[in-house]
Design an enzyme around this catalytic site. Structure first.
Site, short mmCIF file in Angstrom:
data_model
loop_
_atom_site.label_atom_id
_atom_site.label_comp_id
_atom_site.label_asym_id
_atom_site.label_seq_id
_atom_site.Cartn_x
_atom_site.Cartn_y
_atom_site.Cartn_z
N HIS A 307 0.86 -1.19 0.00
CA HIS A 307 0.00 0.00 0.00
C HIS A 307 0.89 1.23 0.00
O HIS A 307 1.96 1.23 0.60
CB HIS A 307 -0.90 0.02 1.25
N ASP A 364 -8.07 -4.85 -0.37
CA ASP A 364 -8.55 -5.69 -1.49
C ASP A 364 -8.27 -7.17 -1.29
O ASP A 364 -8.82 -8.00 -2.00
CB ASP A 364 -7.90 -5.21 -2.80
C1 SDX Z 1 -6.12 0.41 -3.03
O1 SDX Z 1 -4.10 4.74 -1.93
C2 SDX Z 1 -5.15 4.20 -1.38
O2 SDX Z 1 -5.64 4.62 -0.35
C3 SDX Z 1 -5.75 3.04 -2.18
C4 SDX Z 1 -6.83 2.24 -1.48
C5 SDX Z 1 -8.10 3.05 -1.24
O3 SDX Z 1 -8.84 2.70 -0.31
O4 SDX Z 1 -8.38 3.97 -2.07
O5 SDX Z 1 -6.34 1.76 -0.25
C6 SDX Z 1 -7.26 1.05 -2.34
O6 SDX Z 1 -5.82 0.76 -4.14
C7 SDX Z 1 -5.32 -0.63 -2.28
C8 SDX Z 1 -4.10 -1.16 -3.12
C9 SDX Z 1 -4.63 -2.21 -4.09
N1 SDX Z 1 -3.55 -2.60 -5.04
C10 SDX Z 1 -2.94 -3.79 -4.97
O7 SDX Z 1 -3.16 -4.66 -4.11
C11 SDX Z 1 -1.95 -4.04 -6.11
C12 SDX Z 1 -0.64 -4.68 -5.54
N2 SDX Z 1 0.09 -3.65 -4.77
C13 SDX Z 1 1.12 -2.92 -5.46
O8 SDX Z 1 0.99 -2.77 -6.82
C14 SDX Z 1 1.63 -1.73 -4.67
O9 SDX Z 1 1.86 -2.16 -3.40
C15 SDX Z 1 0.80 -0.45 -4.63
C16 SDX Z 1 0.44 0.02 -5.99
C17 SDX Z 1 -0.45 -0.66 -3.83
C18 SDX Z 1 1.63 0.63 -3.94
O10 SDX Z 1 2.70 0.87 -4.77
P1 SDX Z 1 3.81 1.98 -4.39
O11 SDX Z 1 3.45 2.69 -3.14
O12 SDX Z 1 4.08 2.78 -5.61
O13 SDX Z 1 5.05 1.12 -3.99
P2 SDX Z 1 6.08 0.51 -5.02
O14 SDX Z 1 5.38 -0.03 -6.22
O15 SDX Z 1 7.15 1.51 -5.23
O16 SDX Z 1 6.64 -0.75 -4.19
C19 SDX Z 1 7.72 -0.59 -3.28
C20 SDX Z 1 8.48 -1.92 -3.37
C21 SDX Z 1 8.92 -2.26 -4.81
O17 SDX Z 1 10.06 -3.11 -4.70
P3 SDX Z 1 11.55 -2.42 -4.82
O18 SDX Z 1 11.58 -1.69 -6.15
O19 SDX Z 1 11.66 -1.50 -3.63
O20 SDX Z 1 12.49 -3.59 -4.78
O21 SDX Z 1 7.61 -2.99 -2.98
C22 SDX Z 1 7.42 -3.86 -4.09
C23 SDX Z 1 7.79 -3.10 -5.32
O22 SDX Z 1 8.21 -3.98 -6.36
N3 SDX Z 1 6.01 -4.22 -4.09
C24 SDX Z 1 5.53 -5.43 -4.36
C25 SDX Z 1 4.13 -5.33 -4.19
N4 SDX Z 1 3.81 -4.07 -3.84
C26 SDX Z 1 4.98 -3.39 -3.79
N5 SDX Z 1 6.14 -6.58 -4.70
C27 SDX Z 1 5.33 -7.66 -4.90
N6 SDX Z 1 3.98 -7.64 -4.76
C28 SDX Z 1 3.35 -6.50 -4.40
N7 SDX Z 1 2.01 -6.46 -4.26
#
Ligand code: SDX
Length: 428
Positions: A307, A364
């Site tokens: 998140h 989610d």
């Molecule tokens: C919602 O913002 C809100 O409030 C949203 C929400 C709401 O109520 O409106 O809460 C609803 O959208 C919840 C989130 C739902 N999405 C998912 O479940 C999709 C999977 N999650 C990711 O795509 C990710 O965690 C995000 C998009 C939610 C957040 O992404 P960020 O903050 O941009 O973080 P990032 O992508 O930069 O990740 C940081 C690190 C990375 O690794 P490094 O480059 O540091 O090595 O964490 C890793 C990412 O690759 N990572 C994941 C991951 N999420 C982050 N690796 C594997 N699986 C994941 N799910």
């Protein structure tokens, strides 16, 4: 004594005000930075940038706290109703008996939609994704209520627009579902509560009675409360910036629906079930899928984890996980993907990659499981997220309009080609 922050650049010192919120959050107000120093700030994805100040929702990502208008989400999920929470978010206080009855009565009496909506729906192929249909139906409200296009109309007029979309979006959602499965639509009832009416419109089959199961209706009401608002997330920021151009409430909400659709945002609840199903079909090999999620060369991400703000358990995920257990138990549903989900959560919470990055289950992760138990088809999951988030979008749009916030127009740093001279086609 007001606090300030100093920036030292190119031998000069610039002092900027620091503002403090009621929950003691601090922000540097950079409103005069460019004019003082010629500098702008750059923050991809606005990870460290506040777009506004707001009185609606507060969350603390480190502590896993979420409050609507100062009330903890846990208490509201347990004691309130979705319609009451909608009133709280939109108007700022819990309604008294008379206010609640008038608000709910206005919504019940506005649930019907023009018969022409059947023709609009008929124009969509049945394979259309429900989110695309829903955003189109919401935008078309401007055609049936053109007065809604004036966001500066009287407060009474704005409140009527608010009631209409709260009342009609469940009808749009249910009719979109019926169109997809090729069934005739069910008209809304002004006699049933919000969730019972929605379930009735979605699941009543032609020529058969339909009894709403109170377990399902109550679980759905709780889920909608948990989704009702969440500060300046992607879709809410989209609603605000669309409204900032004096876009109408309906076109702003339609824009929010499209932003929510994305798999990294609200679309994740559909992807979670797809992932859990893939793991199940793959023989439950959780480790293989965890490795895929950690592999930088593999685009697969473990949907429902991570998140932007929560670096602790998403408080909503905790409540939904318990509700999922209760609902499946009460309905006598034994869903193998729930066991896979719990196994995945257990492994992820001990895995170094996930622990290091503070990747916890988010809202989610478990919501898809409970929606499935309630008989909601997967491609309607994000539609239900949109129904839940609607009061939050409305509240945020209304706050932005009442505060007369300027049109949203971020700056950029240009990194493209500089002075080039046109070359005629026959010389390229
Ligand atoms: C919602 O913002 C809100 O409030 C949203 C929400 C709401 O109520 O409106 O809460 C609803 O959208 C919840 C989130 C739902 N999405 C998912 O479940 C999709 C999977 N999650 C990711 O795509 C990710 O965690 C995000 C998009 C939610 C957040 O992404 P960020 O903050 O941009 O973080 P990032 O992508 O930069 O990740 C940081 C690190 C990375 O690794 P490094 O480059 O540091 O090595 O964490 C890793 C990412 O690759 N990572 C994941 C991951 N999420 C982050 N690796 C594997 N699986 C994941 N799910």
């Amino acid at each position: 004594m007001s606090e300030t922050a100093k920036i030292i650049y190119d031998g000069k010192e610039y002092e900027l005000p620091v503002i403090t919120g009621t929950e003691n959050e601090k922000a540097i107000d950079i409103g005069s930075l460019r004019q003082m120093s010629g500098l702008i700030t750059l923050d991809y994805g606005y990870k460290n940038t506040g777009a506004t100040s707001s009185k609606i929702t507060f969350l603390d990502g480190e502590k896993g706290i979420l409050k609507y208008r100062g009330y903890g989400i846990e208490e509201l999920a347990e004691k309130s109703s979705f319609i009451e929470v909608a009133y709280l978010l939109i108007f700022g206080d819990l309604p008294n008996q008379d206010q609640l009855e008038r608000f709910e009565g206005a919504i019940r009496n506005n649930r019907m939609v023009h018969e022409d909506y059947k023709r609009i729906l008929g124009g969509f192929p049945s394979r259309s994704h429900p989110m695309g249909v829903l955003s189109s139906l919401v935008t078309s409200l401007t055609a049936f209520f053109p007065e809604s296009l004036d966001p500066n109309r009287s407060p009474e007029g704005v409140n009527l627009s608010i009631v209409r979309i709260l009342a009609k979006m469940p009808t749009f959602a249910a009719w979109t579902y019926k169109h997809k499965i090729g069934h005739p639509v069910n008209y809304p009832s002004s006699k049933e509560d919000y969730c019972s009416n929605l379930l009735h419109m979605m699941f009543k089959q032609p020529g058969a009675d339909y009894e709403v199961d109170p377990v399902i209706a109550n679980a759905l009401d709780k889920l909608l409360i948990l989704h009702a608002d969440h500060e300046q997330n992607c879709s809410t920021s989209t609603v605000r910036i669309t409204g900032s151009s004096h876009g109408s409430l309906y076109t702003s909400v339609s824009a929010g629906i499209n932003a929510l659709w994305g798999p990294l945002h609200g679309g994740a609840n559909m992807e979670v079930i797809n992932t859990l199903e893939n793991i199940r079909e793959d023989g439950g090999d959780t480790k293989k899928w965890m490795d895929k999620a950690k592999d930088k060369d593999d685009p697969f991400r473990l949907m429902g984890f991570g998140h932007r703000v929560y670096k602790n358990f998403d408080p909503r995920a905790r409540i939904i996980k318990k509700a999922a257990d209760d609902v499946l138990d009460k309905l006598g549903v034994n869903d193998p993907v729930l066991d896979i989900a719990k196994g995945l959560e257990r492994v992820a919470l001990e895995d170094e990659y996930f622990v290091e990055r503070k990747l916890y289950p988010n809202v989610d992760f478990y919501s898809g499981i409970i929606y499935r138990a309630l008989g909601i088809p997967v491609d309607m999951f994000t539609v239900l997220f949109a129904l839940g988030r609607l009061p939050g979008w409305i509240a945020q749009w209304k706050e932005m309009r009442e505060n007369k916030e300027p049109i949203g127009r971020p700056r950029q740093v240009y990194t493209g080609e500089t002075n080039r001279t046109y070359v005629p086609l026959n010389q390229r």
